[in-house]
Design an enzyme around this catalytic site. Structure first.
Site, mmCIF file in Angstrom:
data_model
loop_
_atom_site.group_PDB
_atom_site.id
_atom_site.type_symbol
_atom_site.label_atom_id
_atom_site.label_comp_id
_atom_site.label_asym_id
_atom_site.label_seq_id
_atom_site.Cartn_x
_atom_site.Cartn_y
_atom_site.Cartn_z
ATOM 1 N N LYS A 83 -0.580 2.711 9.567
ATOM 2 C CA LYS A 83 -0.916 3.774 8.620
ATOM 3 C C LYS A 83 -1.961 4.678 9.261
ATOM 4 C CE LYS A 83 -2.458 4.244 3.779
ATOM 5 N NZ LYS A 83 -2.788 3.463 2.556
ATOM 6 N N SER A 158 -0.510 4.427 -1.514
ATOM 7 C CA SER A 158 -0.604 5.479 -0.525
ATOM 8 C C SER A 158 0.000 5.109 0.830
ATOM 9 C CB SER A 158 -2.082 5.846 -0.316
ATOM 10 O OG SER A 158 -2.797 4.721 0.233
ATOM 11 N N SER A 182 -1.898 0.184 -3.050
ATOM 12 C CA SER A 182 -1.293 1.066 -2.056
ATOM 13 C C SER A 182 -0.453 0.375 -1.000
ATOM 14 C CB SER A 182 -2.373 1.907 -1.363
ATOM 15 O OG SER A 182 -2.877 2.870 -2.244
#
Length: 479
Positions: A83, A158, A182
């Site tokens: 990420k 996210s 997330s």
């Protein structure tokens, strides 16, 4: 390795066996992953940076180690993605924001360092909501990731790019972060497995913070076993992370072949049964998951939890207060550099008082004590809803609001307990549904044991979306 099994369908465990038997090389795995990214990502938008040169170098090093009898563990030779809030030395780390569009850290995050030292192969950085909050957004440097099961729908967030990259089969494993869900929400929406470990189990050093007391780092993967193997590499005490827990690292796969007979699982049905977001499909799938666990030998009983709204209010107060503190200077001096949704979400923390935060932390202590001293003293784990509806279409998101809702992940950020998201079915239009297995602090092995047993019996994890491959991009990908 089956001769008829495509190389990109190999799990981490199966790929590891094939690598060690000399049936495939890390270079082959890496070139195949890069080909998958080139052919599929133009539609999915999971990646914001593909590190071709680094990936090939990592693969060559892994193959050389295998040839010399050096075994660095289960991630050796395995392609993975990070990420884009995980700092990577000399590699751009943007947090999907114009504020950091050209930021290049000088050092690796702790997780990036552990994965590199274990012989893993970094394929690239994947997209996120801006600073891990406030999405999906179309006013950022990179477009939002799309759900591989239906490209007109979003991924959740996210860790949006992480879930999309894994679901699409571009990588077997990607790292995400989880402050209010997330990891688990996008894992659920994209039909993959995601683990939020116990707070402090995995170091957050070098990961851009959203909320110091709620942030967790963890993997998204194809299967429970792949999740466990990744945890074996990334877990461990880090004296440079103030929240890191100095506890032994267990064998995360140790219980995964064990039966569930004798385990007691509490079913938090009250969390969702009166929730307005709950669809009949989700309710039916959750009840079926409870019945499946009971058929495997576990004692499954409904358990009363405090109202979800208490957990949610507690989580939001802490998250928004801490996120505002982190971003206060930039919000005041460069508000124009944020995307609309991230700015609106982050600035809401400005209205919270010290008293609000104190009361939220007091409530947090009460909720955590109730869960661990009351509920999890009587039960080995919990079955809880993850999301109460499938992924919304992008068309349902306005500039100031969205078509999300029905995500019930936040309670276990408040308490810090380990929570595993895994698929529990698909609705008629092909979009996945998901549940959580929640355990006692630092008892990920039991959580993974239950998840693996359910996964094997239910069979949903083996399903893959079908995506149209595009012409490979040759070497036009950024390094």
């Amino acid at each position: 390795m089956s001769p008829s099994q495509p190389i990109n369908h190999l799990s981490i465990a199966d790929a590891g066996k094939a690598l060690r038997a000399g049936q495939i090389t890390a270079r082959q795995l890496t070139e195949d992953a890069l080909d998958q990214v080139a052919a599929l990502d133009p539609s999915v938008n999971a990646f914001v940076l593909v590190t071709v040169a680094r990936a090939l170098k990592d693969a060559e090093r892994a193959d050389a180690d295998f040839a010399n009898g050096i075994d660095r563990g289960p991630m050796q030779g395995i392609p993975y993605a990070l990420k884009d809030i995980y700092a990577t030395a000399r590699i751009r780390t943007t947090c999907h924001s114009n504020l950091l569009r050209d930021a290049i850290p000088s050092t690796d995050s702790a997780v990036a360092e552990r994965l590199a030292n274990s012989g893993g192969v970094l394929i690239g950085k994947v997209g996120t909501f801006e600073f891990a909050i406030g999405g999906p957004s179309f006013d950022l440097p990179f477009p939002p990731a799309r759900n591989p099961w239906n490209l007109d729908h979003f991924t959740g967030g996210s860790s949006s790019g992480s879930a999309a990259a894994v679901a699409a089969g571009m990588v077997r494993i990607a790292m995400g972060s989880d402050t209010g869900g997330s990891i688990r929400a996008p894992a659920g929406y994209c039909g993959v497995v995601g683990l939020k470990p116990t707070y402090g189990r995995v170091s957050r050093r070098g990961v851009f913070p959203l909320s110091y007391s709620l942030d967790h780092c963890g993997p998204l993967a194809w299967s429970v076993e792949d999740t466990a193997l990744a945890m074996q590499v990334i877990a461990g005490y880090d004296p440079f992370d103030a929240a890191s827990a100095d506890v032994p690292v267990p064998n995360f796969t140790a219980k995964m072949r064990h039966e569930l007979i004798g385990l007691r699982i509490g079913y938090t049905r009250n969390f969702y049964i009166e929730n307005s977001f709950c669809t009949p499909d989700a309710a039916k799938a959750l009840d079926a998951a409870a019945q499946q666990l009971a058929s495997l030998g576990a004692v499954v009983e409904e358990v009363a939890m405090p109202p979800f709204e208490q957990f949610d209010a507690c989580k939001n107060t802490i998250l928004f207060a801490e996120a505002y503190a982190i971003h206060e200077s930039d919000l005041k001096t460069r508000p124009y550099a944020y995307g609309r949704k991230a700015y609106q979400t982050l600035v809401s923390g400005a209205v919270l008082s010290a008293a609000d935060l104190v009361q939220a932390q007091r409530l947090r202590r009460e909720l955590t004590t109730f869960l661990n001293q009351n509920v999890l003293r009587a039960y080995d784990a919990l079955l809880a809803p993850n999301m109460l509806r499938t992924a919304a279409p992008f068309s349902s998101f306005g500039p100031d609001d969205g078509g999300g809702g029905g995500v019930l992940t936040g309670p276990f950020n408040v308490t810090g307990n380990p929570a595993l998201a895994l698929p529990i079915g698909f609705v008629a239009d092909g979009l996945p549904l998901s549940a959580q297995i929640v355990g006692r602090p630092f008892d990920e092995p039991t959580v993974l044991q239950i998840g693996a047993a359910y996964e094997a019996a239910a069979g949903f994890t083996g399903r893959r979306p079908i995506l149209k491959r595009q012409k490979p991009l040759e070497c036009s990908l950024p390094l």
